[in-house]
Design an enzyme around this catalytic site. Structure first.
Site, PDB file in Angstrom:
ATOM      1  N   ASP A   8       0.870  -1.167   0.000  1.00  0.00           N
ATOM      2  CA  ASP A   8       0.000   0.000   0.000  1.00  0.00           C
ATOM      3  C   ASP A   8       0.917   1.229   0.000  1.00  0.00           C
ATOM      4  O   ASP A   8       2.122   1.116   0.238  1.00  0.00           O
ATOM      5  CB  ASP A   8      -0.878  -0.045   1.254  1.00  0.00           C
ATOM      6  N   ASP A  10      -0.129   5.148   1.062  1.00  0.00           N
ATOM      7  CA  ASP A  10      -0.351   6.075   2.172  1.00  0.00           C
ATOM      8  C   ASP A  10      -0.322   5.342   3.509  1.00  0.00           C
ATOM      9  O   ASP A  10      -1.072   4.391   3.729  1.00  0.00           O
ATOM     10  CB  ASP A  10      -1.705   6.775   2.027  1.00  0.00           C
ATOM     11  N   ASP A 164      -1.357  -0.742   5.851  1.00  0.00           N
ATOM     12  CA  ASP A 164      -1.654  -0.248   7.197  1.00  0.00           C
ATOM     13  C   ASP A 164      -3.148  -0.123   7.467  1.00  0.00           C
ATOM     14  O   ASP A 164      -3.544   0.339   8.538  1.00  0.00           O
ATOM     15  CB  ASP A 164      -1.000   1.122   7.413  1.00  0.00           C
TER      16      ASP A 164
END
Length: 211
Positions: A8, A10, A164
């Site tokens: 991922d 961000d 996250d």
């Protein structure tokens, strides 16, 4: 055996929260809406730019499309001056590359904004860079992650998916990939566990134990 690592963006590879918050509040000011806090922005990100804009706008706002168009234009053209790498990241990425692992990005950030960030922070590092181009549904739909595996010529089961957010947990599960939830990002262990996460990394150095 893990042959590829999909990340991922961000909150996983880049700490972009301050830049995202700045662009969100720029949009809100432009349309005379009240600004929101950094903490609120942190709660709202993870499901793509449109959902972020919808959540940031006051209840009952009837110009979502206009606000979204403004946000996209200014976000893609952002200089990302407030964005930074996480501690230990560069060394960890170098180690992964030295081991011959294929590296890719699967994010709900727009493709244009993603490409701009990759050119600035990770030139010639990732073999696959997939954002929201309109060609695939956003995570947690596994389509883009599966296309990343196909593009890298590895089986989904040979991919480690690192993220996250709750959407990353679900993407890994739906794609049949090994998922690792990183705890340096924008969600807590408890939030990620509720989404189905089983494996966690406290820092970039922790990633090596899954390989």
């Amino acid at each position: 055996m893990i042959k590829a690592v999909l990340f991922d963006l961000d909150g996983t590879l880049l700490d972009t929260l301050d830049d995202i918050a700045a662009r969100v509040n720029e949009m809100l000011r432009a349309f005379s809406y009240p600004e929101i806090s950094r903490e609120e922005v942190q709660k709202y990100i993870g499901d793509g730019a449109l959902r972020l804009v919808e959540r940031a706008l006051p209840r009952g706002a009837n110009n979502i499309d206009e606000c979204f168009a403004f946000f996209k234009k200014h976000f893609v053209n952002s200089d990302n001056a407030l964005t930074k790498l996480f501690a230990g990241e560069e060394e960890a990425i170098d180690k992964l590359r030295a081991r011959g692992l294929k590296l890719g990005i699967v994010t709900n950030k727009s493709q244009g904004a993603t490409d701009r960030l990759i050119r600035k922070f990770f030139p010639d590092v990732f073999s696959f860079v997939g954002g929201d181009s309109g060609n695939f549904p956003c995570k947690p739909d596994p389509a883009l992650a599966l296309f990343a595996a196909l593009s890298l010529r590895v089986a989904p089961a040979e991919c480690l998916f690192v993220g996250d957010g709750e959407t990353d947990v679900q993407t890994a599960l739906r794609a049949g990939m090994r998922g690792v939830s990183c705890l340096w990002g924008y969600r807590t262990r408890e939030q990620l566990a509720r989404a189905g996460a089983k494996d966690f990394a406290e820092n970039f150095g922790d990633l090596e134990k899954f390989l």
